[in-house]
Design an enzyme around this catalytic site. Structure first.
Site, PDB file in Angstrom:
ATOM      1  CG  ASN A   7      13.587  -0.989-130.617  1.00 52.15           C
ATOM      2  OD1 ASN A   7      12.402  -1.040-130.953  1.00 52.15           O
ATOM      3  ND2 ASN A   7      14.000  -0.329-129.536  1.00 52.15           N
ATOM      4  CD1 TRP A   8      12.828  -1.852-137.444  1.00 57.93           C
ATOM      5  CD2 TRP A   8      10.836  -2.531-138.222  1.00 57.93           C
ATOM      6  NE1 TRP A   8      13.053  -2.633-138.554  1.00 57.93           N
ATOM      7  CE2 TRP A   8      11.842  -3.052-139.046  1.00 57.93           C
ATOM      8  CE3 TRP A   8       9.500  -2.819-138.510  1.00 57.93           C
ATOM      9  CZ2 TRP A   8      11.559  -3.867-140.148  1.00 57.93           C
ATOM     10  CZ3 TRP A   8       9.216  -3.630-139.599  1.00 57.93           C
ATOM     11  CH2 TRP A   8      10.239  -4.145-140.410  1.00 57.93           C
ATOM     12  CE  LYS A   9      14.551   3.072-130.445  1.00 54.84           C
ATOM     13  NZ  LYS A   9      15.344   4.088-129.787  1.00 54.84           N
ATOM     14  CG  HIS A  93      13.702   0.459-125.152  1.00 56.60           C
ATOM     15  ND1 HIS A  93      13.667   1.825-125.162  1.00 56.60           N
ATOM     16  CD2 HIS A  93      14.634   0.100-126.076  1.00 56.60           C
ATOM     17  CE1 HIS A  93      14.545   2.277-126.055  1.00 56.60           C
ATOM     18  NE2 HIS A  93      15.139   1.249-126.622  1.00 56.60           N
ATOM     19  CD  GLU A  95      13.109   4.983-127.072  1.00 55.28           C
ATOM     20  OE1 GLU A  95      12.345   4.266-127.732  1.00 55.28           O
ATOM     21  OE2 GLU A  95      14.249   5.320-127.478  1.00 55.28           O
ATOM     22  CD  GLU A 161      19.059  -0.313-126.064  1.00 56.70           C
ATOM     23  OE1 GLU A 161      19.288  -0.339-127.268  1.00 56.70           O
ATOM     24  OE2 GLU A 161      17.927  -0.083-125.594  1.00 56.70           O
ATOM     25  N   GLY A 167      19.666   7.060-129.765  1.00 57.83           N
ATOM     26  CA  GLY A 167      19.097   8.006-130.723  1.00 57.83           C
ATOM     27  C   GLY A 167      19.809   9.354-130.747  1.00 57.83           C
ATOM     28  CB  SER A 206      24.290   6.070-131.405  1.00 56.82           C
ATOM     29  OG  SER A 206      23.347   7.040-130.980  1.00 56.82           O
ATOM     30  N   GLY A 227      18.330   0.739-133.099  1.00 54.34           N
ATOM     31  CA  GLY A 227      17.154   1.530-133.449  1.00 54.34           C
ATOM     32  C   GLY A 227      17.291   2.121-134.839  1.00 54.34           C
TER      33      GLY A 227
END
Ligand code: PGA
Length: 247
Positions: A7-9, A93, A95, A161, A167, A206, A227
């Site tokens: 997941n490159w965000k 997700h 976020e 998650e 993160g 993480s 991530g």
């Protein structure tokens, strides 16, 4: 099936994505029963799809809207994702839920829309630290999983998650992951019976090559959503290799 997704965000530019794909492809050997995917930002979907073509790496979007087309400035439809070469789409997700107000009601519509366009949805669920500390983890997950009651069964990947592990460098303990993955497994059985047991349950938060081997040993963990560590092709290759070795 096990599956690990990068997941490159909101990271990477065109040349970085191209360099990543070339480096990754050079050392990637697909293995039956284990999928590897990359979820770049919208602007890089087609580019990554072109680079990934023929390599076995699947392309996922990080979000989409449920309407098929129309006056929805700034949104992207499932059909447009398919057209750009996507195999699937991340939905819900944390976020999206916490920064952009994604609702369970919308997620029901998005799951159905993804299936209509034959995209594989990856539904993300997870509790915040406040919810965990208050002892509500399983209640929160139960409620988030109720969207699957509304949709009925379909092709799906689930990603657990814990929000406090995303993160932050603070990975969940194997015992915590074990409790939740066993709970999700039982919930999937309750909701979709046999079809629920076909759903791979990823862990995310993480993940690094240093902790992933241990995480993959936890019962009902079938891969990862990664991530930070997925921005480096060498690290992501390691994570894919560890997932393949755990089959
Ligand atoms: P992280 O992100 O690996 O950087 O914690 C995981 C995710 O948000 O999917």
């Amino acid at each position: 099936m096990k599956i690990v997704i990068a997941n490159w965000k909101m990271n990477m530019l065109g040349r970085e994505a191209a360099a990543f794909c070339e480096a990754f492809k050079a050392d990637y050997t697909p293995k039956a029963g284990c999928e590897a995917g990359i979820a770049p930002p919208f602007t890089l979907l087609r580019e990554v799809a072109v680079h990934a073509a023929g390599s076995g790496v699947k392309v996922f979007a990080q979000n989409a809207y449920f309407e098929p087309k129309g006056a929805f400035t700034g949104e992207i439809s499932m059909g447009q994702l398919k057209d750009a070469g996507c195999h699937g789409v991340l939905l819900g997700h944390s976020e999206r839920r916490h920064v952009f107000g994604e609702s369970d009601e919308n997620l029901v519509k998005k799951l159905k829309a993804a299936w209509e366009y034959e995209l594989l949805p990856v539904l993300c669920i997870g509790e915040t630290l406040t919810q965990r500390d208050a002892g509500f983890t399983l209640d929160v997950l139960h409620k988030q999983l109720e969207v699957l009651n509304a949709t009925g069964p379909g092709p799906l990947v689930l990603a657990y998650e814990p929000v406090w592990a995303i993160g932050t460098g603070r990975v969940a303990e194997p015992m915590q992951i074990e409790e939740v993955h066993a709970f999700i497994h039982d919930e999937l059985w309750r909701l979709w019976s046999d079809r629920g047991l076909e759903v791979p349950i990823q862990y995310g938060g993480s993940v690094t090559p240093d902790n992933f081997e241990g995480i993959l040993k936890v019962p009902f963990v079938a891969g990862g959503l990664v991530g930070g560590a997925s921005l480096d092709p060498a690290k992501f290759l390691k994570l894919v290799g560890q997932t393949q070795a755990s089959l």
